[in-house]
Motif scaffolding. Structure first.
Motif, short mmCIF file in Angstrom:
data_model
loop_
_atom_site.label_atom_id
_atom_site.label_comp_id
_atom_site.label_asym_id
_atom_site.label_seq_id
_atom_site.Cartn_x
_atom_site.Cartn_y
_atom_site.Cartn_z
N GLY A 127 15.34 41.88 67.84
CA GLY A 127 16.02 42.96 68.53
C GLY A 127 15.74 42.92 70.02
O GLY A 127 14.76 42.33 70.48
N ASN A 173 19.50 45.27 65.95
CA ASN A 173 18.22 44.81 65.39
C ASN A 173 17.04 45.59 65.94
O ASN A 173 16.04 45.77 65.25
CB ASN A 173 18.05 43.31 65.61
CG ASN A 173 19.00 42.50 64.76
OD1 ASN A 173 19.63 43.00 63.83
ND2 ASN A 173 19.14 41.22 65.07
N GLU A 224 21.75 39.57 71.49
CA GLU A 224 20.92 40.05 70.39
C GLU A 224 19.93 38.97 69.98
O GLU A 224 20.21 37.77 70.12
CB GLU A 224 21.82 40.41 69.19
CG GLU A 224 21.10 40.85 67.93
CD GLU A 224 20.44 42.21 68.04
OE1 GLU A 224 19.39 42.30 68.71
OE2 GLU A 224 20.96 43.16 67.43
#
Length: 144
Positions: A29, A49, A25
């Protein structure tokens, strides 16, 4: 992670779970590109995200592409979200070769026998007989 799967895609969640640790991650994102020709819609995989960035930024993408295309770009949802996340919102797009094999992404010969033990998804299988055969072959070929 959030995953969207088309109903005619033979999908193996356990195989996806095994490859997700390869993709960390990021603050903005990350999403997975499933085809060397660009992300295709049968299987779409987004980090938490990335989903939040999409929710916050999708209107900016609509505005951007309506201006760039002088109206509607006439893209499918897969191309729109790929272009939005990559070009406008600048998320991390990571290619994952074991995510999807399908007839629209220059597949290797014999791909539709579904015997690749690591492939997460095979697409398309439009009738129950072909779908079941693919599922059965893939389960028999599964890596230990």
């Amino acid at each position: 992670w959030t995953v969207k799967v088309d109903p005619d895609a033979v999908f193996f969640p356990k195989r996806l779970r095994a490859l997700l640790p390869r993709h960390a991650e990021t603050a903005k994102g990350v999403y997975l590109n499933n085809c060397k020709l660009g992300m295709h819609g049968p299987l779409e995989v987004f980090s938490k995200n990335a989903v939040n960035a999409w929710a916050d930024g999708r209107k900016a993408c609509v505005t951007h592409f309506q201006k760039a295309c002088s109206g509607n770009c006439d893209w499918g949802e897969d191309m729109f979200i790929d272009q939005c996340l990559d070009k406008v919102l600048k998320l991390n797009r990571e290619f994952e070769p074991e995510l999807l094999v399908e007839d629209h992404c220059k597949p290797p010969p014999g791909w539709d026998d579904c015997k690749d033990p690591y492939m997460v998804s095979f697409h398309p299988f439009k009738n129950a007989t072909d779908y079941d055969k693919c599922m059965s072959n893939a389960e028999k070929a599964a890596a230990p």
